[in-house]
Design an enzyme around this catalytic site. Structure first.
Site, PDB file in Angstrom:
ATOM      1  N   LYS A 179      31.927  26.227 -42.707  1.00 41.12           N
ATOM      2  CA  LYS A 179      30.964  25.385 -41.987  1.00 41.12           C
ATOM      3  C   LYS A 179      31.578  24.976 -40.653  1.00 41.12           C
ATOM      4  CE  LYS A 179      27.885  21.767 -43.715  1.00 41.12           C
ATOM      5  NZ  LYS A 179      27.871  20.596 -44.618  1.00 41.12           N
TER       6      LYS A 179
HETATM    7  C1  E4P Z   1      24.715  19.191 -44.965  1.00 40.22           C
HETATM    8  O1  E4P Z   1      25.352  20.197 -45.178  1.00 40.22           O
HETATM    9  C2  E4P Z   1      25.295  17.853 -44.858  1.00 40.22           C
HETATM   10  O2  E4P Z   1      26.426  17.794 -45.696  1.00 40.22           O
HETATM   11  C3  E4P Z   1      24.386  16.752 -45.326  1.00 40.22           C
HETATM   12  O3  E4P Z   1      23.116  17.243 -45.715  1.00 40.22           O
HETATM   13  C4  E4P Z   1      24.335  15.565 -44.445  1.00 40.22           C
HETATM   14  O4  E4P Z   1      23.460  14.611 -44.989  1.00 40.22           O
HETATM   15  P1  E4P Z   1      23.439  13.083 -44.536  1.00 40.22           P
HETATM   16  O5  E4P Z   1      22.728  12.994 -43.229  1.00 40.22           O
HETATM   17  O6  E4P Z   1      22.669  12.380 -45.626  1.00 40.22           O
HETATM   18  O7  E4P Z   1      24.872  12.644 -44.437  1.00 40.22           O
END
Ligand code: E4P
Length: 217
Positions: A83
């Protein structure tokens, strides 16, 4: 629509995985910090449990270090998706890693233009953050629609991984729009089973079971 679970909590992943609800897992530095575990160790454990892609996020900001981190993360298991953030350095890293055959999830996407760049850089997944856009009074689901249109217009293979999902309603809306994947916290996936009329109907049936003394076993 594939379900990824957005957590680094092993027990929560296992419960959903045993039910066939987990097509993959996403983590991020905040989720790793919350788990209190070492990133390499917990990621390996998740990869061993889940057959689908497991996203592990780099923590560097420059392309050279991001690439080195990405290569190290990719060695954890064959189902790792590295990522990277949607910055210029992240796009450079995305291109290099995907050219090497590594799955890449480009995260922190907040616009259709960013999604277009990620697809051009060979991303396997683009992660538009719905909830965080909703938080600033913008329609996060509209972004999923826009990216779907753009990717379909040009036949990009990059999968739309709807992220920052906060409610069961987000899940069904993403499925209607045609997101390829939605990643959600375990609680949101479980909340999809809830309906007030199911609870009400069951209470009525149970009252009649008691009244009539119905027994099966
Ligand atoms: C996606 O890969 C992220 O880890 C995640 O969905 C972020 O979500 P949040 O905005 O609730 O922290």
């Amino acid at each position: 629509m594939k379900f990824f679970v957005d957590t680094a909590e092993i027990d929560a992943i296992k419960e959903l995985n045993d039910l066939g609800m987990v097509d993959g897992v996403t983590t991020n530095p905040s989720l790793i910090a919350k788990s209190g575990r070492d990133i390499l160790e917990v990621t390996k454990e998740i990869c061993d449990m889940v057959a689908g892609p497991v996203s592990a996020e780099v923590v560097a900001l420059d392309a050279e270090t991001m690439l080195a981190e990405g290569r190290k993360l990719a060695k954890i298991a064959d189902n790792i998706a590295v990522k990277v953030p949607l910055t210029w350095a992240g796009l450079q890293t995305c291109k290099a890693l995907s050219d090497e055959g590594t799955m890449v999830n480009v995260t922190l996407c907040f616009s259709a233009n960013q999604a277009l760049l990620a697809a051009k850089a060979g991303a396997t997944f683009i992660s538009p953050f719905i909830g965080r856009l909703d938080d600033i009074n913008t329609d996060g689901l509209e972004l999923i629609e826009d990216i779907r249109t753009i990717y379909d217009n040009y036949g990009f293979d990059t999968q739309i991984l709807a992220a920052s999902i906060r409610s069961a309603n987000h899940m069904s809306e993403c499925a209607k729009i045609g997101a390829d994947v939605a990643t959600a916290p375990p609680g949101v996936i479980k909340a999809m089973a809830n309906h007030v009329l199911t609870d009400k109907g069951l209470a009525g049936f149970m009252a009649d079971v008691e009244k009539a003394g119905i027994k099966i076993l």
